[in-house]
Design an enzyme around this catalytic site. Structure first.
Site, PDB file in Angstrom:
ATOM      1  N   SER A  21     -18.218  39.447  -0.418  1.00 28.48           N
ATOM      2  CA  SER A  21     -17.081  38.572  -0.712  1.00 28.48           C
ATOM      3  C   SER A  21     -17.237  37.891  -2.067  1.00 28.48           C
ATOM      4  CB  SER A  21     -16.961  37.509   0.383  1.00 28.48           C
ATOM      5  OG  SER A  21     -15.923  36.613   0.071  1.00 28.48           O
ATOM      6  N   LEU A  73     -14.305  29.020  -4.629  1.00 26.28           N
ATOM      7  CA  LEU A  73     -13.392  29.530  -3.584  1.00 26.28           C
ATOM      8  C   LEU A  73     -11.926  29.564  -4.018  1.00 26.28           C
ATOM      9  CD1 LEU A  73     -14.935  27.716  -0.475  1.00 26.28           C
ATOM     10  CD2 LEU A  73     -15.235  30.118  -1.115  1.00 26.28           C
ATOM     11  N   ASN A 128     -18.169  31.816   6.370  1.00 22.95           N
ATOM     12  CA  ASN A 128     -19.082  31.350   5.328  1.00 22.95           C
ATOM     13  C   ASN A 128     -19.395  29.864   5.524  1.00 22.95           C
ATOM     14  OD1 ASN A 128     -20.406  30.748   2.965  1.00 22.95           O
ATOM     15  ND2 ASN A 128     -18.681  31.212   1.619  1.00 22.95           N
ATOM     16  N   CYS A 131     -21.388  28.171   1.160  1.00 21.35           N
ATOM     17  CA  CYS A 131     -20.995  28.188  -0.251  1.00 21.35           C
ATOM     18  C   CYS A 131     -21.637  27.018  -1.001  1.00 21.35           C
ATOM     19  CB  CYS A 131     -19.478  28.123  -0.387  1.00 21.35           C
ATOM     20  SG  CYS A 131     -18.954  28.370  -2.081  1.00 21.35           S
ATOM     21  N   ASN A 193     -26.473  33.972   1.210  1.00 25.85           N
ATOM     22  CA  ASN A 193     -25.558  33.605   0.146  1.00 25.85           C
ATOM     23  C   ASN A 193     -26.415  33.250  -1.074  1.00 25.85           C
ATOM     24  OD1 ASN A 193     -23.260  32.771  -1.324  1.00 25.85           O
ATOM     25  ND2 ASN A 193     -22.288  31.984   0.527  1.00 25.85           N
ATOM     26  N   GLY A 244     -28.226  40.061  -1.162  1.00 30.34           N
ATOM     27  CA  GLY A 244     -28.927  39.201  -2.115  1.00 30.34           C
ATOM     28  C   GLY A 244     -29.689  40.045  -3.114  1.00 30.34           C
ATOM     29  N   GLY A 245     -29.054  40.347  -4.248  1.00 33.50           N
ATOM     30  CA  GLY A 245     -29.726  41.103  -5.303  1.00 33.50           C
ATOM     31  C   GLY A 245     -29.797  42.596  -5.077  1.00 33.50           C
ATOM     32  N   GLY A 266     -23.393  42.392  -4.023  1.00 32.70           N
ATOM     33  CA  GLY A 266     -22.583  41.360  -4.652  1.00 32.70           C
ATOM     34  C   GLY A 266     -22.536  41.438  -6.161  1.00 32.70           C
TER      35      GLY A 266
END
Length: 303
Positions: A21, A73, A128, A131, A193, A244-245, A266
């Site tokens: 996302s 957002l 989520n 954030c 996240n 994550g990465g 992401g």
């Protein structure tokens, strides 16, 4: 050729690769570049009850092996997502999509999830609670087991589709929060996240980002993400979506060995819009190299 398919909360995915996302818009933008139906699915842009303009600019900062963002957002609000964005998506994507939801109160989360749950295109609700760059929402729920569980219970009370809770790495004990979400009825956990980071401009001696701090993502955070996926997958009985990465087929395999059923990509999408397509294309060769016949067989293989 090895079998790439996996099952996430009762829904079959052709492969485990999912754009994360906030890095893939509402999908149709990327459909102009390639056929996005090659994806397992994707998680669309974080959606809130009301429209949000986002944070002031500048809200992106580069750093070695990653980036910092504080977009905040930005989205048109759930009703416009349903009336305008989903119909556009339906023309180009023919699989269930993951709806990513954020909120500023428990009632916000429940309201937005209840509306999206009714949409035929939505397969999963990714909630989520993590954030790091909005004030008063998101991460404030994800840093306490009790608050996270309260959101889960409220969302589960008004939905029928699988609820995946997206957790923040900016906590002392990720496992306690994941277990609280599981106990409250979560169907899966997604993590991590972004980490919280910042940059300072040496000429102005002020933070680069107007928000001062933002979410740090990219290859630099992969070892932290992998560790947390491993810890959570070891502690819960529900599926884990790892992220994550992640930027290669090998990263996907490593995440799955750590316990991830599916893997989100992401920041790599922001560097290379073809990243997910290329990772999917590279998976069969990587599987052959490591003697993997079925990807689903290796989930949690390192636990």
């Amino acid at each position: 050729m090895g079998k790439l398919s996996v099952n996430l909360c009762g829904i079959e995915l052709d492969n485990p690769v999912i754009p994360a996302s906030g890095t893939f818009g509402f999908g149709y933008e990327f459909a102009e570049i390639y056929d996005i139906n090659v994806l397992g699915t994707f998680s669309f842009k974080g959606t809130t009850k009301d429209a949000r303009f986002g944070n002031p600019t500048p809200r992106i900062a580069e750093c070695a092996s990653g980036m910092i963002n504080a977009v905040g957002l930005q989205n048109p609000g759930v009703e416009k997502v349903i009336s305008e964005e989903l119909p556009k998506l339906k023309k180009v994507f023919h699989k269930p999509v993951m709806a990513n939801v954020s909120g500023f109160s428990v009632e916000d989360y429940a309201y937005t999830c209840a509306l999206l749950d009714k949409e035929e295109q939505v397969g999963w609700l990714e909630v989520n609670v993590s954030c790091p760059n909005v004030h008063g929402g998101g991460m404030s729920f994800g840093t306490s087991p009790e608050a996270a569980a309260e959101v889960v219970a409220a969302v589960k009370a008004v939905t029928t589709k699988p609820v995946i809770i997206k957790l923040s790495p900016n906590v002392t004990d990720i496992v306690a929060i994941a277990k609280a979400c599981e106990a409250a009825g979560a169907d899966a956990i997604s993590l991590i996240n972004t980490l919280l980071g910042m940059r300072i401009n040496l000429k102005t001696r002020k933070p680069v980002i107007a928000n001062k701090m933002g979410g740090f993502s990219g290859p630099a955070i992969f070892p932290v993400a992998l560790r947390m996926v491993y810890q959570v997958a070891s502690a819960v009985k529900i599926p884990v979506v790892g992220m994550g990465g992640v930027s290669s087929a090998e990263d996907v395999i490593e995440m799955m060995l750590a316990g991830a059923t599916a893997v989100e990509v992401g920041a790599a999408n922001l560097v290379n819009p073809l990243a997910c397509k290329e990772i999917i294309e590279a998976l069969p060769k990587a599987m052959e190299k490591y003697g993997i016949e079925n990807l689903s067989d290796i989930i949690g293989g390192a636990l």
